[in-house]
Design a protein around this motif. Structure first.
Motif, mmCIF file in Angstrom:
data_model
loop_
_atom_site.group_PDB
_atom_site.id
_atom_site.type_symbol
_atom_site.label_atom_id
_atom_site.label_comp_id
_atom_site.label_asym_id
_atom_site.label_seq_id
_atom_site.Cartn_x
_atom_site.Cartn_y
_atom_site.Cartn_z
ATOM 1 N N GLY A 10 -14.740 23.296 -13.670
ATOM 2 C CA GLY A 10 -14.160 23.026 -14.872
ATOM 3 C C GLY A 10 -14.412 21.846 -15.598
ATOM 4 O O GLY A 10 -14.629 22.080 -16.992
ATOM 5 N N VAL A 13 -17.741 21.889 -17.354
ATOM 6 C CA VAL A 13 -17.972 22.747 -18.306
ATOM 7 C C VAL A 13 -17.240 22.457 -19.732
ATOM 8 O O VAL A 13 -17.572 22.423 -20.646
ATOM 9 C CB VAL A 13 -17.249 24.388 -18.099
ATOM 10 N N GLY A 14 -16.083 21.833 -19.275
ATOM 11 C CA GLY A 14 -15.410 21.167 -20.349
ATOM 12 C C GLY A 14 -16.032 19.648 -21.040
ATOM 13 O O GLY A 14 -16.222 19.704 -22.359
ATOM 14 N N MET A 17 -18.971 21.702 -23.098
ATOM 15 C CA MET A 17 -18.648 22.394 -24.198
ATOM 16 C C MET A 17 -18.300 21.280 -25.170
ATOM 17 O O MET A 17 -18.456 21.485 -26.338
ATOM 18 C CB MET A 17 -17.303 23.097 -24.012
ATOM 19 N N GLN A 32 -10.654 19.626 -21.644
ATOM 20 C CA GLN A 32 -10.928 19.432 -19.965
ATOM 21 C C GLN A 32 -9.722 20.427 -19.192
ATOM 22 O O GLN A 32 -10.183 20.867 -18.286
ATOM 23 C CB GLN A 32 -10.592 18.006 -19.523
ATOM 24 N N ALA A 35 -10.642 23.954 -19.613
ATOM 25 C CA ALA A 35 -11.675 24.405 -18.631
ATOM 26 C C ALA A 35 -11.351 24.400 -17.239
ATOM 27 O O ALA A 35 -11.786 25.448 -16.597
ATOM 28 C CB ALA A 35 -12.825 23.257 -18.862
ATOM 29 N N SER A 69 -13.989 29.527 -16.858
ATOM 30 C CA SER A 69 -13.933 28.416 -17.528
ATOM 31 C C SER A 69 -14.195 28.657 -18.945
ATOM 32 O O SER A 69 -13.586 28.374 -20.042
ATOM 33 C CB SER A 69 -14.386 27.371 -16.957
ATOM 34 N N LEU A 70 -15.405 29.110 -19.215
ATOM 35 C CA LEU A 70 -16.184 29.314 -20.470
ATOM 36 C C LEU A 70 -15.115 30.523 -21.380
ATOM 37 O O LEU A 70 -14.893 30.151 -22.373
ATOM 38 C CB LEU A 70 -17.398 29.930 -20.252
ATOM 39 N N LEU A 73 -11.977 28.748 -22.508
ATOM 40 C CA LEU A 73 -12.414 27.695 -23.783
ATOM 41 C C LEU A 73 -12.717 28.663 -25.149
ATOM 42 O O LEU A 73 -11.997 28.143 -26.257
ATOM 43 C CB LEU A 73 -13.261 26.831 -23.370
#
Length: 82
Positions: A10, A13-14, A17, A32, A35, A69-70, A73
């Motif tokens: 997470g 990914v945050g 992104m 954050q 994610a 996670s994606l 977001l």
């Protein structure tokens, strides 16, 4: 170990992104949080349906954490834009 891995996914990914498309308004901390929450939800869904567990690092549960996670977001940013 799996829970910590989901949180790390997470966070990564945050960061990714936020680098690709910086958040307007909420900023880095919100990205954050979203994610990590999405990764935990994705990993938990895998654990509930016996696809992956918290005890081991299975690729399917890691992919579900990444997808969660994606998705989390993406949905948040789309709802925020409208």
């Amino acid at each position: 170990m799996g829970l910590l891995t989901w949180v790390i996914i997470g966070v990564l990914v945050g960061i990714a992104m936020n680098r690709l498309r910086p958040a307007s308004g909420g900023g880095f901390a919100v990205a954050q949080l979203l994610a990590v929450t999405g990764a935990l939800i994705g990993g938990y869904v895998c654990a509930v349906f016996n696809i992956g567990t918290l005890a081991t690092l299975e690729p399917t549960s890691l992919l579900a954490a990444l997808a969660g996670s994606l998705l989390f977001l993406f949905v948040f940013r789309k709802l925020r834009m409208s």
